[in-house]
Write an enzyme that holds these catalytic residues in place. Structure first.
Site, PDB file in Angstrom:
ATOM      1  CG  ASP A  83      -2.260   0.696   1.131  1.00 58.01           C
ATOM      2  OD1 ASP A  83      -2.484   1.366   0.210  1.00 58.01           O
ATOM      3  OD2 ASP A  83      -3.144   0.084   1.519  1.00 58.01           O
ATOM      4  CG  ASP A 125      -9.495   2.328  -0.320  1.00 59.64           C
ATOM      5  OD1 ASP A 125      -8.689   1.070  -1.250  1.00 59.64           O
ATOM      6  OD2 ASP A 125      -8.707   3.241  -0.245  1.00 59.64           O
TER       7      ASP A 125
HETATM    8  C1  DGJ Z   1      -5.955   1.875   1.917  1.00 60.50           C
HETATM    9  C2  DGJ Z   1      -6.097   0.698   0.873  1.00 60.50           C
HETATM   10  O1  DGJ Z   1      -6.228   0.947  -0.107  1.00 60.50           O
HETATM   11  C3  DGJ Z   1      -7.214  -0.196   1.960  1.00 60.50           C
HETATM   12  O2  DGJ Z   1      -7.440  -1.465   0.794  1.00 60.50           O
HETATM   13  C4  DGJ Z   1      -6.309  -0.551   3.166  1.00 60.50           C
HETATM   14  O3  DGJ Z   1      -5.580  -1.322   2.667  1.00 60.50           O
HETATM   15  C5  DGJ Z   1      -6.340   0.684   4.130  1.00 60.50           C
HETATM   16  N1  DGJ Z   1      -5.578   1.137   3.241  1.00 60.50           N
HETATM   17  C6  DGJ Z   1      -5.877  -0.113   4.559  1.00 60.50           C
HETATM   18  O4  DGJ Z   1      -4.746   1.049   5.476  1.00 60.50           O
END
Ligand code: DGJ
Length: 723
Positions: A450, A514
């Site tokens: 991430d 997301d």
């Molecule tokens: C952002 C990501 O896109 C989410 O799927 C998740 O992993 C969160 N961060 C976790 O902090």
């Protein structure tokens, strides 16, 4: 003037090589195949209009004022203000041994500059271009920009690009090309949620399956500019360059700067032809994911930071029961991480939450027949972490000084976090060692990597460092991949903030957003998949009510939407009803049956008059089988969808068409007011019950009368060749 002809089955690139009048090599054609290039090239030499320079102007590989080019220059830089206007001349052109590419070198001896381009036309029609500049002088050369450019014809008068934001990535926009320079700049020091995977120009009204289209993708995960320069003399250049910070690249004597790669595709069958070129190119890479894409369960929206062995084991039970094959433990497992304010950078398993380490959970996952994946965010730190407290100098910052008392400052916070300066070898090594240790200690098949903030003011020792930081991240992933070749890595950056072919050269899938709301995903995935094949694009089925939008959607719509990517689930299955679990088992079975087709076939998108309908599919390479999704994204203008042509089939073959999801037993063919099924009609078209047969040409040209879909509902159609 002579020419070099690069040729694939669908594309020709003609490079005109210079004479005294035309000092630079120039791309004189990038487009449809030219059968015979033995032509008198005076045919393409430009005139000299009134009130302009006295000589014909050449748009070379590096457009430059010394050749008369008064559009956007290809090279900008100077030696403290001197040598500001390069006069590059062709000095070498060497075709590659296989005849598919060439290295083209231009030099300006007086300015002490050498620029070399590498061009490569892949058999699938993908053109790949990079360039490098070498400082052949004694004094440092400060580089401001080295752009990669391709000419497009004036008939390409409509531009399509993509833009977006968090949870709404890759939305298309169109506008007519107008005189002047149209520029998209990205200053996120990551690719950016608004970054366009594709900049395409085409003949007016070009569609999914018609029109001529020229499209580029800039393979870089840092700052960039992508542009179309429509010059007043009528010529048009599609270009892209790295957006360098002030003083960021100062080449010492003999030093080299290399551009990221520009990928370029041409199609005379609309956007689908561009997509086909990208898919073929991706799939021909030796590093392309080879084994069937495992069904994922990601814990983020299921438990967020609530990490406890017992509920997570229960979740693993449920996941295995519906057919999940990879269980991914998201954010929250490492030292001090109770929420998003602390812990980033301390890549040790949290001893309080996991007194026996991650072993018991990983064993539970393996015992249930699944692989284990782990979330990491290696480039980041929370100021509230041991690593930030011990090494404040590792935080990327615009100042030379570190302590605030001495004038040091860090960029503004974003999700309570800062960025590690990975151009600092100690910081890089620390992150590498921690990741390497975790991958050594535990059986981890997959990292969700991430990256949750833009790098505003990224700096190293007071100088801008986005270029070096981006390369340092690439080096970090490459080193970990070399040490752990079987570990797959997903590129996630708060969803689709780092989706590009630079990061994908070293990762195995992206998290495009997301947003797990299927209605939003219909657009996000359609356009992400205009470039990226579905096996690289994560798509998860969430609970009925989407966490990021609050929208409530039927499971069949959520399932059909996710089926056309790398399927996963992001849902606390402990709270799912028995009927939801049955439906999930059904869709996962369907995915497993068809993932071979879905992840190797050709993507097709129908051109429809009705704006609220989306009709796309995947056709096997031998055109013996296909899966299509027909989705209503809202209420339709017309009462009925009408007859829709089924795209991509072999006109000569006979096919059987049927609806495979929702399954026959669950399908209310009529959809009266009490029904929650996909239809909204008094009676269904006659073929819906039991399917029907016709030739590919009938299905494509006469079309099929489609049922009336309820808004935010979809059906899945399966087509197989018969006889
Ligand atoms: C952002 C990501 O896109 C989410 O799927 C998740 O992993 C969160 N961060 C976790 O902090």
């Amino acid at each position: 003037m002579s020419t070099l002809h690069l040729r694939s089955d669908t594309v020709s690139v003609l490079l005109g090589t210079g004479s005294d009048d035309a000092p630079q090599a120039e791309i004189i054609h990038w487009g449809p195949v030219i059968a015979d290039v033995d032509a008198d090239l005076r045919l393409v030499a430009p005139p000299v209009p009134h009130s302009t320079l006295d000589v014909p102007v050449v748009a070379g590989l590096v457009p430059q004022a010394s050749s008369g080019w008064l559009g956007r220059p290809g090279l900008r830089g100077s030696r403290d203000g001197l040598s500001f206007s390069p006069a590059l001349r062709l000095t070498d052109l060497t075709p590659t041994a296989d005849g598919r590419g060439a290295r083209v070198v231009h030099t300006d001896d007086a300015a002490g500059l050498e620029v070399a381009h590498d061009l490569l036309l892949h058999p699938d029609g993908m053109l790949e271009i990079t360039a490098e500049i070498v400082n052949r002088g004694d004094a440092p050369y400060r580089l401001d920009e080295l752009a990669l450019v391709l000419p497009v014809p004036a008939t390409a008068s409509e531009l399509l690009d993509l833009s977006g934001r968090w949870c709404r990535e890759q939305h298309p926009r169109r506008h007519p090309v107008q005189d002047g320079t149209w520029v998209r700049s990205g200053r996120h020091a990551r690719t950016g949620h608004d970054s366009s995977l594709l900049v395409a120009v085409g003949t007016p009204g070009f569609g999914n399956r018609h029109g001529r289209v020229w499209a580029t993708h800039f393979a870089w995960s840092g700052d960039r500019e992508q542009y179309l320069d429509a010059v007043v003399d009528g010529r048009r250049m599609l270009g892209a360059s790295e957006l360098l910070g002030s003083g960021e690249v100062a080449l010492a004597a003999g030093e080299t700067y290399r551009t990221p790669t520009l990928f370029a595709a041409y199609s005379d069958t609309g956007i689908d032809g561009i997509t086909d070129t990208f898919y073929r190119w991706f799939r021909s890479r030796g590093s392309h994911v080879a084994r069937p894409r495992p069904v994922v369960l990601n814990t983020w929206e299921a438990v967020y930071f609530d990490h406890r062995l017992e509920p997570l084991t229960e979740l693993a039970d449920r996941a295995a029961a519906v057919g999940v094959e990879r269980f991914v433990l998201d954010d929250g497992w490492f030292r001090g991480r109770r929420d998003d304010t602390a812990g980033l950078g301390d890549w040790y398993v949290d001893e309080e939450r996991w007194p026996d380490g991650l072993g018991p959970l990983i064993d539970a996952v393996h015992e249930r027949g699944m692989e284990f994946g782990l979330w990491v965010e290696p480039e980041m730190v929370n100021p509230d972490s041991d690593v930030a407290r011990e090494h404040p100098e590792w935080i990327s910052r615009p100042t030379v000084a570190v302590p605030p008392a001495a004038g040091g400052r860090v960029p503004l916070p974003w999700r309570h976090q800062q960025v590690l300066d990975l151009t600092n070898p100690h910081a890089w090594q620390y992150v590498y060692d921690r990741m390497h240790a975790l991958l050594g200690e535990y059986r981890i098949a997959y990292l969700k990597w991430d990256h949750n903030r833009d790098l505003s003011e990224a700096g190293h020792e007071g100088r801008p460092s986005v270029h070096a930081q981006t390369l340092a991240v690439y080096r970090l992933i490459d080193a970990l991949k070399a040490a752990h070749p079987s570990v797959e890595i997903e590129s996630c950056a708060s969803g689709g903030g780092r989706v590009d072919l630079g990061i994908l050269a070293r990762t195995d899938r992206v998290w495009p957003s997301d947003c797990n709301d299927a209605l939003e995903r219909q657009t996000i995935q359609r356009w992400t998949q205009a470039v990226l094949p579905p096996e690289l694009v994560g798509a998860h089925i969430g609970p009925a009510q989407a966490h990021t939008t609050g929208r409530v959607l039927d499971i069949s719509f959520r399932a059909i939407t996710a089926l056309f990517g790398h399927l996963g689930i992001e849902w606390d299955l402990r709270t799912a009803s028995a009927s939801d679990l049955r439906a999930l088992t059904g869709i996962i079975d369907l995915y497993k049956t068809h993932r071979g087709l879905l992840h190797t076939g050709t993507r097709v998108n129908a051109d429809l008059a009705e704006p609220a309908l989306a009709f796309h599919g995947v056709v096997s390479q031998d055109r013996s089988e296909a899966l299509y999704s027909l989705a209503a994204l809202g209420t339709t203008v017309a009462e009925m969808p009408g007859r829709l042509g089924i795209p991509g089939l072999d006109p000569e073959r006979r096919y059987r068409l049927e609806i495979v999801y929702p399954a026959a037993g669950e399908l209310d063919e009529h959809g009266d007011h009490d029904s929650l099924g996909p239809f909204m009609q008094t009676s269904a078209p006659a073929w819906v019950a039991g399917g029907a047969e016709a030739s590919g040409s009938f299905l494509g040209e006469v079309g099929v009368s489609m049922p009336v879909l309820r808004p935010e509902h979809a059906i899945l159609l399966h087509v197989t060749a018969v006889g």
